[in-house]
Motif scaffolding. Structure first.
Motif, PDB file in Angstrom:
ATOM      1  N   VAL A 237      -8.483  -1.479  -1.843  1.00 43.27           N
ATOM      2  CA  VAL A 237      -7.536  -2.551  -1.503  1.00 43.27           C
ATOM      3  C   VAL A 237      -6.798  -3.048  -2.749  1.00 43.27           C
ATOM      4  CG1 VAL A 237      -7.362  -4.941  -0.660  1.00 43.27           C
ATOM      5  CG2 VAL A 237      -8.752  -3.274   0.574  1.00 43.27           C
ATOM      6  N   THR A 238      -7.507  -3.125  -3.879  1.00 45.47           N
ATOM      7  CA  THR A 238      -6.875  -3.575  -5.127  1.00 45.47           C
ATOM      8  C   THR A 238      -5.760  -2.625  -5.540  1.00 45.47           C
ATOM      9  OG1 THR A 238      -8.961  -4.565  -5.883  1.00 45.47           O
ATOM     10  CG2 THR A 238      -7.283  -4.153  -7.548  1.00 45.47           C
ATOM     11  N   MET A 239      -6.040  -1.323  -5.500  1.00 45.16           N
ATOM     12  CA  MET A 239      -5.033  -0.330  -5.892  1.00 45.16           C
ATOM     13  C   MET A 239      -3.894  -0.280  -4.885  1.00 45.16           C
ATOM     14  SD  MET A 239      -4.660   1.656  -8.517  1.00 45.16           S
ATOM     15  CE  MET A 239      -2.880   1.691  -8.661  1.00 45.16           C
ATOM     16  N   LEU A 240      -4.255  -0.354  -3.613  1.00 41.73           N
ATOM     17  CA  LEU A 240      -3.258  -0.338  -2.539  1.00 41.73           C
ATOM     18  C   LEU A 240      -2.290  -1.525  -2.682  1.00 41.73           C
ATOM     19  CD1 LEU A 240      -4.230   0.121   1.217  1.00 41.73           C
ATOM     20  CD2 LEU A 240      -2.831  -1.798   0.540  1.00 41.73           C
ATOM     21  N   SER A 241      -2.852  -2.714  -2.923  1.00 37.43           N
ATOM     22  CA  SER A 241      -2.031  -3.920  -3.080  1.00 37.43           C
ATOM     23  C   SER A 241      -1.177  -3.862  -4.339  1.00 37.43           C
ATOM     24  CB  SER A 241      -2.928  -5.166  -3.123  1.00 37.43           C
ATOM     25  OG  SER A 241      -3.685  -5.272  -1.946  1.00 37.43           O
ATOM     26  N   GLY A 242      -1.698  -3.184  -5.371  1.00 41.86           N
ATOM     27  CA  GLY A 242      -0.943  -3.027  -6.614  1.00 41.86           C
ATOM     28  C   GLY A 242       0.334  -2.226  -6.396  1.00 41.86           C
ATOM     29  N   PHE A 243       0.222  -1.130  -5.662  1.00 46.56           N
ATOM     30  CA  PHE A 243       1.419  -0.346  -5.333  1.00 46.56           C
ATOM     31  C   PHE A 243       2.389  -1.168  -4.475  1.00 46.56           C
ATOM     32  CE2 PHE A 243      -1.141   3.648  -6.170  1.00 46.56           C
ATOM     33  CZ  PHE A 243      -0.321   4.093  -7.200  1.00 46.56           C
ATOM     34  N   ALA A 244       1.832  -1.892  -3.516  1.00 48.80           N
ATOM     35  CA  ALA A 244       2.670  -2.691  -2.611  1.00 48.80           C
ATOM     36  C   ALA A 244       3.440  -3.755  -3.367  1.00 48.80           C
ATOM     37  CB  ALA A 244       1.802  -3.330  -1.536  1.00 48.80           C
ATOM     38  N   GLY A 247       6.490  -2.560  -4.719  1.00 50.33           N
ATOM     39  CA  GLY A 247       7.421  -2.023  -3.733  1.00 50.33           C
ATOM     40  C   GLY A 247       7.201  -0.568  -3.374  1.00 50.33           C
ATOM     41  N   ASN A 248       6.092   0.011  -3.883  1.00 47.20           N
ATOM     42  CA  ASN A 248       5.814   1.423  -3.598  1.00 47.20           C
ATOM     43  C   ASN A 248       4.926   1.515  -2.357  1.00 47.20           C
ATOM     44  OD1 ASN A 248       5.312   4.176  -3.681  1.00 47.20           O
ATOM     45  ND2 ASN A 248       5.051   4.227  -5.903  1.00 47.20           N
ATOM     46  N   ILE A 249       5.543   1.304  -1.199  1.00 45.15           N
ATOM     47  CA  ILE A 249       4.804   1.260   0.056  1.00 45.15           C
ATOM     48  C   ILE A 249       4.259   2.634   0.455  1.00 45.15           C
ATOM     49  CG2 ILE A 249       4.997   0.730   2.529  1.00 45.15           C
ATOM     50  CD1 ILE A 249       4.959  -1.702   0.796  1.00 45.15           C
ATOM     51  N   GLU A 251       3.045   4.970  -1.485  1.00 45.20           N
ATOM     52  CA  GLU A 251       1.773   5.197  -2.191  1.00 45.20           C
ATOM     53  C   GLU A 251       0.667   4.330  -1.590  1.00 45.20           C
ATOM     54  OE1 GLU A 251       0.498   7.210  -4.656  1.00 45.20           O
ATOM     55  OE2 GLU A 251       2.296   8.360  -4.229  1.00 45.20           O
ATOM     56  N   SER A 252       1.033   3.099  -1.214  1.00 49.21           N
ATOM     57  CA  SER A 252       0.055   2.208  -0.582  1.00 49.21           C
ATOM     58  C   SER A 252      -0.473   2.833   0.699  1.00 49.21           C
ATOM     59  CB  SER A 252       0.695   0.847  -0.261  1.00 49.21           C
ATOM     60  OG  SER A 252       1.083   0.178  -1.421  1.00 49.21           O
ATOM     61  N   ARG A 253       0.446   3.345   1.504  1.00 54.81           N
ATOM     62  CA  ARG A 253       0.039   3.941   2.781  1.00 54.81           C
ATOM     63  C   ARG A 253      -0.774   5.220   2.568  1.00 54.81           C
ATOM     64  NH1 ARG A 253       1.076   3.145   8.338  1.00 54.81           N
ATOM     65  NH2 ARG A 253      -0.558   4.417   9.288  1.00 54.81           N
ATOM     66  N   ARG A 254      -0.415   5.994   1.525  1.00 51.32           N
ATOM     67  CA  ARG A 254      -1.176   7.211   1.205  1.00 51.32           C
ATOM     68  C   ARG A 254      -2.635   6.862   0.911  1.00 51.32           C
ATOM     69  NH1 ARG A 254      -2.924   9.686  -3.181  1.00 51.32           N
ATOM     70  NH2 ARG A 254      -1.930   8.203  -4.610  1.00 51.32           N
ATOM     71  N   LEU A 255      -2.833   5.822   0.086  1.00 51.65           N
ATOM     72  CA  LEU A 255      -4.197   5.393  -0.241  1.00 51.65           C
ATOM     73  C   LEU A 255      -4.918   4.882   0.999  1.00 51.65           C
ATOM     74  CD1 LEU A 255      -3.836   3.514  -3.653  1.00 51.65           C
ATOM     75  CD2 LEU A 255      -4.939   5.699  -3.247  1.00 51.65           C
ATOM     76  N   PHE A 256      -4.195   4.113   1.802  1.00 49.16           N
ATOM     77  CA  PHE A 256      -4.798   3.556   3.023  1.00 49.16           C
ATOM     78  C   PHE A 256      -5.289   4.679   3.943  1.00 49.16           C
ATOM     79  CE2 PHE A 256      -4.302   2.138   7.473  1.00 49.16           C
ATOM     80  CZ  PHE A 256      -5.157   1.037   7.463  1.00 49.16           C
ATOM     81  N   ASP A 257      -4.473   5.698   4.104  1.00 50.55           N
ATOM     82  CA  ASP A 257      -4.841   6.824   4.975  1.00 50.55           C
ATOM     83  C   ASP A 257      -6.004   7.639   4.405  1.00 50.55           C
ATOM     84  OD1 ASP A 257      -2.881   6.134   6.799  1.00 50.55           O
ATOM     85  OD2 ASP A 257      -1.376   7.491   5.938  1.00 50.55           O
ATOM     86  N   CYS A 278       9.140  -6.697   3.939  1.00 51.53           N
ATOM     87  CA  CYS A 278      10.030  -6.919   5.096  1.00 51.53           C
ATOM     88  C   CYS A 278      10.081  -5.729   6.056  1.00 51.53           C
ATOM     89  CB  CYS A 278      11.440  -7.283   4.633  1.00 51.53           C
ATOM     90  SG  CYS A 278      11.503  -8.819   3.711  1.00 51.53           S
ATOM     91  N   GLN A 279       9.028  -4.907   6.064  1.00 51.18           N
ATOM     92  CA  GLN A 279       8.954  -3.792   7.012  1.00 51.18           C
ATOM     93  C   GLN A 279       8.110  -4.252   8.204  1.00 51.18           C
ATOM     94  OE1 GLN A 279       8.042   0.061   5.306  1.00 51.18           O
ATOM     95  NE2 GLN A 279       9.007  -0.471   3.357  1.00 51.18           N
TER      96      GLN A 279
END
Length: 745
Positions: A237-244, A247-249, A251-257, A278-279
């Motif tokens: 979650v820390t890394m995912l939120s860092g990308f988010a 604005g690198n959504i 990469e965030s979604r890649r990590l989430f998956d 805003c998505q």
């Protein structure tokens, strides 16, 4: 004997049950029922008293709790700790501290509780004093409390010194010390410490990842993330939120998956990432896929709809929420406020059963922003637990509608003030043209021990600029240097304006050149400063430099540049600049720009050209336009146009007599003495309604204010007598020509 033992057992069981009931009643807020039960009990033990003290404490009745504590037949450690905890729960730290000192035998719980409370309140010096007197020098928890709070306050050097002195360290100690570096952006020191750690766990790795994300170094964060031996949900979650956050959504979604196990927090983090970028459709899709939702899931999604302005969907989702949370309802309230639907916001606010501080502050701030201070005040009085945000919001609200007396009244009622409170008051005075009050408040702030921040210094300098108080401005400049705010852009721009308005254009120039970074306001301040001090050519040159550097001018830039052309007779250049506003920069001229052009043409003797500009205006002329024409008519002795300008000026400013004075002087110069007398009669009619004039002078770092016809200053009679003598002497001098007249209105 057996029967007696049975009775004792029954009695003990009965007392136990009643003690439990008192505790339950206290938790549910039924304090009166708890008091009644306590008073009816025939047999009370120490636990009974402790339960009742706790009940009083939880319901804020500390005086009743203390009275009961003082009359207790016997006290144990729990009695003392319960009373201390009651005080601390209601922020009565001094009372708790005094009780701790009196405590005959202190245990670890009492020491740790007191220490934690002091550190959380930011009273680190007092906490350190208490820590140094601890009898339990090997108690790791107390050491960890101090290290953690030093780190939170950015005092990592002291944290490290204390860490090195620790007799025994545990994993928490190491991680607290590491977080002292990472939370303060000291990643070089953090990395060195991490590499030398005796024990590392997943928390240590996560701290490093989060630290690099905070300073914007995503490459290093990802490097550490990839090296984590055993990642947990927090790592992902820390890394995912860092990308988010960057604005690198994707990469965030890649990590989430890729996450092997997703809990609710992970789903919430990904939804929040979509919402913040805003998505909202993607967020909604993920929300619908969630196997399990919690209150945060619903609140994040509702806040997301509010954020993108889809209030109907937000409201619909709130109605579907199984158990409405205060945070979700507050988000809806905030949305309605942003759309200026205050009645709808209040309707939702009234439906919230358990309002928290954020909820109250949101509603009060909404009314304050709308200028509806009566309704804001009603809520303010209803609110039980106000924080600094509440008080500061009220000060800002009254300042916005110009009621500085009420703003000051709120300010003076505050028991605790912070730098924001002072800044709100000072800014309010500035916004309402009360620069002297603003400057005095800035001085009082320092006297009361509140350390100014960049906003305080900028406001203080603005007040000095408005009052042309150079000596005080120099002193504020010295304070800026000592506090290390010289390269703060906000403060630097205020310094440029202050020196420019005080006539020290070279000082303003030096500040401008020494700034590490400049913005549009910096350029505008310097251009306007040159214009104010009669350096029109320099103003135009700086404008050209600004354009060459790729900075796009705005309305303020052109007002400064045109004013510089006006004061230096640069008519051709001024007209060229004026033309470029619309043709090159697509900036629609404001009335202030036209006033500059009229003044520029008038000063050059092109009065009829100036008059033609006024007649051709697409927007309605104002007092500034006619005032500019009137002044130039006086300079060039054009009585015909002067009469027209004066008549128009009086229509806009009937309460002001400056136009009558100018026209009177023009007629006197033209020898129209009968009309001069008529003007003087007209002046006398206005005299009773005229606001007293105000002047000030700076003497020995003190600003002295003088109001006309208000003899409140010391020695005013003596000063007036000397002035009359000087005036009489001047009139009798032979060198004064016959046509030189002095008019005293």
């Amino acid at each position: 004997m057996k029967r007696n033992l049975g009775l004792v057992g029954e009695q003990a069981s009965h007392v136990f049950n009643q003690n439990t009931k008192i505790t339950q009643l206290a938790k549910s807020g039924k304090i009166e029922e708890a008091i009644k039960l306590f008073s009816e009990m025939t047999h009370k033990n120490t636990v009974t008293y402790n339960s009742m003290i706790s009940a009083y404490g939880k319901n804020g009745r500390l005086n009743d709790a203390r009275q009961l504590f003082d009359i207790m037949p016997r006290r144990n450690l729990v009695s003392w700790n319960t009373m201390i905890a009651g005080y601390l729960h209601h922020d009565k730290v001094d009372e708790a501290y005094r009780l701790l000192v009196r405590m005959p035998q202190k245990d670890r719980y009492a020491w740790t509780l007191m220490l934690t409370c002091l550190t959380r309140r930011g009273e680190l010096e007092k906490a350190r004093e208490l820590f140094d007197s601890l009898p339990y020098k090997h108690d790791v928890a107390c050491w960890n409390v101090m290290i953690g709070e030093y780190g939170k306050k950015g005092r990592f050097i002291e944290a490290k010194r204390l860490f090195d002195e620790m007799p025994v360290k545990n994993a928490v100690s190491w991680n607290l010390m590491l977080s002292s570096y990472t939370r303060n952006g000291e990643m070089r020191l953090g990395r060195e410490f991490f590499e030398g750690m005796a024990t590392r766990d997943v928390v240590s790795w996560n701290l490093m990842v989060d630290g690099f994300i905070q300073v914007g170094d995503l490459a290093s964060a990802l490097e550490f993330f990839d090296k984590i031996p055993t990642r947990n949900v927090v790592s992902w979650v820390t890394m995912l939120s860092g990308f988010a956050r960057r604005g690198n959504i994707l990469e965030s979604r890649r990590l989430f998956d890729q996450m092997p196990n997703k809990n609710v927090a992970a789903w919430n983090a990904m939804i929040d990432a979509y919402v913040k970028n805003c998505q909202i459709e993607e967020a909604a899709e993920l929300f619908n896929e969630m196997p399990k939702r919690d209150s945060v899931s619903w609140t994040t999604m509702i806040a997301g709809y509010v954020h993108v302005g889809q209030l109907d969907k937000a409201s619909e989702l709130l109605n579907q929420m199984p158990q409405k949370s205060t945070a979700a309802q507050t988000a809806i309230v905030s949305g309605y406020i942003k759309n200026k639907r205050m009645d709808k916001a209040h309707e939702v606010f009234n439906e919230i059963a358990d309002r928290d501080i954020v909820c109250w502050n949101t509603m009060i701030a909404g009314y304050a922003q709308m200028g509806r201070m009566d309704e804001a005040l009603t809520l303010f009085k209803e609110m039980k637990n106000k924080d600094l945000v509440t008080w500061n919001t009220m000060i800002n609200g009254y300042a916005q509608i110009g009621e500085m007396d009420k703003a000051l009244e709120i300010f003076e009622e505050m028991k605790i003030r912070n730098v924001v409170s002072w800044n709100s008051l000072i800014t309010g005075f500035l916004q309402n043209g009360l620069s002297l009050h603003a400057l005095n408040s800035f001085k009082m702030m320092a006297h009361e021990g509140t350390i100014p921040d960049h906003s305080s210094f900028a406001c203080g300098l603005s007040a000095c600029a408005n009052l042309a108080a150079l000596q005080v401005g120099n002193q504020v400049h010295s304070m800026v240097l000592k506090r290390g705010y010289l390269n703060d852009l906000f403060v630097g721009n205020a310094l440029i304006t202050m020196y420019a308005k005080c006539g020290r254009i070279l000082c303003a120039q030096l500040i401008f050149k020494d700034l590490d970074e400049v913005d549009l306001i910096s350029w505008n301040s310097m251009i306007t400063g040159y214009a104010l001090n009669g350096h029109g050519k320099e103003a135009v040159q700086l404008f050209q430099q600004m354009v060459l550097k790729g900075v796009r001018p705005d309305h303020v830039t052109f007002i400064g540049a045109l004013s510089g052309c006006s004061h230096n007779g640069l008519v051709d250049k001024g007209l060229e600049l004026f033309k470029s506003m619309t043709e090159i920069y697509s900036i629609e001229p404001l009335i202030e720009h036209y006033a500059c052009v009229v003044d520029m043409l008038g000063r050059a003797g092109m009065l009829y050209e100036a008059f033609e500009v006024i007649k051709g205006l697409k927007i309605k002329a104002n007092a500034g336009i006619w005032g500019a024409l009137m002044a130039t008519c006086k300079s060039h002795g054009n009585l015909k146009l002067g009469k027209i300008a004066a008549k128009k000026l009086l229509e806009f400013e009937p309460q002001k007599t400056s136009s009558i004075v100018l026209l009177s002087n023009m007629k006197a110069e033209a020898g129209c003495w009968n009309e001069v007398e008529n003007m003087r009669s007209m002046m006398k009619e206005h005299e009773a309604e005229k606001q007293p004039g105000c002047s000030w002078i700076e003497v020995r770092n003190q600003l002295h204010c003088f109001l006309s016809n208000v003899p409140m200053q010391p020695k005013v009679a003596e000063i007036s007598s000397i002035l009359k003598a000087f005036t009489s002497h001047i009139r009798n001098l032979d060198c004064v020509s016959d046509d030189f007249c002095i008019y005293t209105w």
